[in-house]
Motif scaffolding. Structure first.
Motif, PDB file in Angstrom:
ATOM      1  N   THR A 187       0.852  -1.224  -0.090  1.00  0.00           N
ATOM      2  CA  THR A 187      -0.060  -0.069   0.028  1.00  0.00           C
ATOM      3  C   THR A 187       0.780   1.269  -0.261  1.00  0.00           C
ATOM      4  O   THR A 187       1.801   1.282   0.874  1.00  0.00           O
ATOM      5  CB  THR A 187      -0.886   0.107   1.323  1.00  0.00           C
ATOM      6  N   MET A 213       6.753   9.955   8.211  1.00  0.00           N
ATOM      7  CA  MET A 213       6.181   8.583   8.055  1.00  0.00           C
ATOM      8  C   MET A 213       7.057   7.674   7.332  1.00  0.00           C
ATOM      9  O   MET A 213       6.958   6.254   7.552  1.00  0.00           O
ATOM     10  CB  MET A 213       4.701   8.669   7.254  1.00  0.00           C
ATOM     11  N   ARG A 214       8.181   8.349   6.656  1.00  0.00           N
ATOM     12  CA  ARG A 214       9.112   7.392   6.074  1.00  0.00           C
ATOM     13  C   ARG A 214      10.247   6.920   6.977  1.00  0.00           C
ATOM     14  O   ARG A 214      10.372   7.362   7.993  1.00  0.00           O
ATOM     15  CB  ARG A 214       9.723   8.329   4.859  1.00  0.00           C
ATOM     16  N   SER A 241       2.278   4.868   0.964  1.00  0.00           N
ATOM     17  CA  SER A 241       1.995   5.840   1.621  1.00  0.00           C
ATOM     18  C   SER A 241       1.637   7.220   1.430  1.00  0.00           C
ATOM     19  O   SER A 241       1.523   7.490   0.141  1.00  0.00           O
ATOM     20  CB  SER A 241       3.620   6.009   2.456  1.00  0.00           C
ATOM     21  N   PRO A 242       0.776   8.011   2.626  1.00  0.00           N
ATOM     22  CA  PRO A 242       0.363   9.405   1.852  1.00  0.00           C
ATOM     23  C   PRO A 242       1.591  10.109   1.297  1.00  0.00           C
ATOM     24  O   PRO A 242       1.147  10.978   0.284  1.00  0.00           O
ATOM     25  CB  PRO A 242       0.158   9.763   3.363  1.00  0.00           C
ATOM     26  N   ASP A 243       2.717   9.982   1.697  1.00  0.00           N
ATOM     27  CA  ASP A 243       3.892  10.623   0.932  1.00  0.00           C
ATOM     28  C   ASP A 243       4.054  10.477  -0.525  1.00  0.00           C
ATOM     29  O   ASP A 243       4.325  11.105  -1.095  1.00  0.00           O
ATOM     30  CB  ASP A 243       4.995  10.544   1.717  1.00  0.00           C
ATOM     31  N   GLN A 244       3.976   9.118  -0.551  1.00  0.00           N
ATOM     32  CA  GLN A 244       4.263   8.504  -1.973  1.00  0.00           C
ATOM     33  C   GLN A 244       2.961   8.853  -3.033  1.00  0.00           C
ATOM     34  O   GLN A 244       3.312   9.283  -3.988  1.00  0.00           O
ATOM     35  CB  GLN A 244       4.204   6.894  -1.935  1.00  0.00           C
ATOM     36  N   GLU A 296       4.919  15.546   6.951  1.00  0.00           N
ATOM     37  CA  GLU A 296       3.739  15.105   5.888  1.00  0.00           C
ATOM     38  C   GLU A 296       2.879  15.883   6.583  1.00  0.00           C
ATOM     39  O   GLU A 296       2.025  16.915   5.646  1.00  0.00           O
ATOM     40  CB  GLU A 296       3.365  13.853   5.946  1.00  0.00           C
ATOM     41  N   SER A 318       4.654  15.504  12.315  1.00  0.00           N
ATOM     42  CA  SER A 318       5.401  15.006  11.162  1.00  0.00           C
ATOM     43  C   SER A 318       5.278  15.962   9.969  1.00  0.00           C
ATOM     44  O   SER A 318       4.635  16.903  10.091  1.00  0.00           O
ATOM     45  CB  SER A 318       4.447  13.860  10.746  1.00  0.00           C
TER      46      SER A 318
END
Length: 408
Positions: free
Chosen positions: A106, A285-286, A108-111, A260, A258
């Protein structure tokens, strides 16, 4: 429709041809036709459908070429279909990228945000304009006031020329020097003259920041807000916050840690200034194997969000501890665990207060070797002008830095 217009009216749409590419078209026949149009235009500026046909790699696409020409005489203007084409290509790109990422788990929001930003950059209609207009816009802007923000520290503003839109400012200091207080003084000054400021405090609570604001704004002694506060003092603070612009312009955020979430807040609210206190305790988050890489990532993200939104981002940073017994002004190389801060910062300020490192007393003179009030800020990097040193006076009881020349 776009291909038909290019085929039928080369004199009208020749300037649009460089803005297109074959990968914008989902259908293989349309990609072949576009490449044929491109080769025909290189052979003759007054090319026609017959010349295009000779450049088709797949002869069976001739029927589709004539169909495109028929459609071009019946539909809406070229520009609207150009926007539709770019939007469709953007959606296709996002779907393909998501499919690739889902194979690894899945995203990540950052991706996800990175995919959308890339798609927006690659397939934005606004970017597909004549580059000459960029130069024209710049020349026209020269006669207009530059949108800069002033800190209301006169000497600092004189050296920097104000803080430009879309820039990243780094304020570095060793522990207990007062970097939070100095940054908060700047934020308070900017908010007081009507500009929106977001202050992200990752170490202190919101009430601790309000306490510093009240002490400076009301010119109180810091101890007056400790323990049970007298009614007179409480009324004075209430009147200050009621009458100042801080209630409308300064947001203090103490529940966002964070990078992000911080970037999402800046993109969503678009403040004029965002202060983050401080880099080494910002989370992400990474996952990174080294702190240095994490700080570089945080710095890069803030640099990008500043450019994207026009916000002036001010990032505070700790510095490496100096050698025992060595009291000297910090430099950019002292920025803790990062080369990215040094690289990404448009302005880099180093706050220096020797007393924070050496509180020893000269017994013969019955005073501190380094007075608590003496401080300085060194402008180590200014991408837009000169650097310099500014002497400061620190009033700890009122949580205020002032430039020394004002006291004279």
């Amino acid at each position: 429709m776009i291909l038909g217009c290019l085929a039928l009216y080369p004199e009208l749409y020749a300037d649009r041809l460089p803005k297109l590419s074959a990968d914008l078209f989902a259908d293989s026949a349309h990609r072949d036709i576009f490449k044929a149009i491109l080769r025909a235009s290189q052979q003759s500026p007054t090319y026609d459908a017959a010349l295009i046909r000779t450049h088709l790699q797949e002869p069976d696409n001739s029927a589709e070429l004539y169909h495109c020409a028929e459609v071009a005489t019946k539909t809406s203007p070229f520009d609207e279909h150009f926007r539709l084409l770019m939007a469709a290509a953007q959606e296709r790109f996002i779907r393909e990228q998501l499919a690739d990422r889902l194979l690894d788990g899945t995203p990540s929001p950052d991706q996800l945000r990175e995919i959308c930003d890339t798609a927006d950059s690659a397939y934005s209609v606004d970017k597909e304009i004549d580059r000459r207009t960029d130069f024209d816009r710049y020349v026209q802007s020269l006669g207009k006031p530059r949108d800069v923000l002033y800190t209301r520290y006169r000497e600092l503003d004189n050296i920097l020329g104000g803080i430009r839109r879309g820039t990243l400012t780094i304020i570095g200091a060793r522990p207990s020097v007062g970097k939070t207080t100095y940054a908060l003084n700047i934020a308070q000054n900017i908010a007081d003259y009507g500009r929106k400021v977001a202050f992200f405090t990752l170490e202190m609570t919101r009430d601790m920041i309000f306490e510093k604001l009240a002490v400076r704004g009301c010119q109180l002694d810091y101890s007056a807000l400790r323990g049970t506060v007298q009614q007179e003092t409480s009324d004075r603070v209430a009147d200050y916050f009621k009458d100042s612009e801080l209630r409308n312009n300064l947001s203090v955020i103490d529940d966002t840690n964070s990078i992000e979430a911080i970037c999402a807040y800046i993109i969503g609210t678009k403040p004029d200034v965002a202060v983050i206190d401080y880099a080494q305790i910002v989370t992400t988050m990474r996952r990174f194997d080294h702190v240095r890489v994490k700080i570089d990532y945080i710095s890069a993200q803030l640099k990008q969000v500043a450019k994207r939104t026009g916000c002036r981002v001010i990032l505070l940073s700790q510095l490496r501890r100096s050698e025992a017994g060595v009291i000297k002004p910090p430099t950019m190389s002292d920025l803790k665990e990062s080369s990215g801060l040094e690289q990404d910062g448009d302005y880099i300020l180093m706050l220096f207060r020797p007393h924070a490192q050496d509180k020893s007393v000269d017994r013969a003179k019955q005073r501190y070797v380094y007075p608590p009030n003496e401080a300085a800020v060194f402008i180590e990097k200014n991408k837009f002008g000169r650097t310099g040193q500014i002497e400061l006076n620190f009033n700890g009881s009122q949580q205020t830095f002032t430039e020394v020349w004002k006291e004279h």
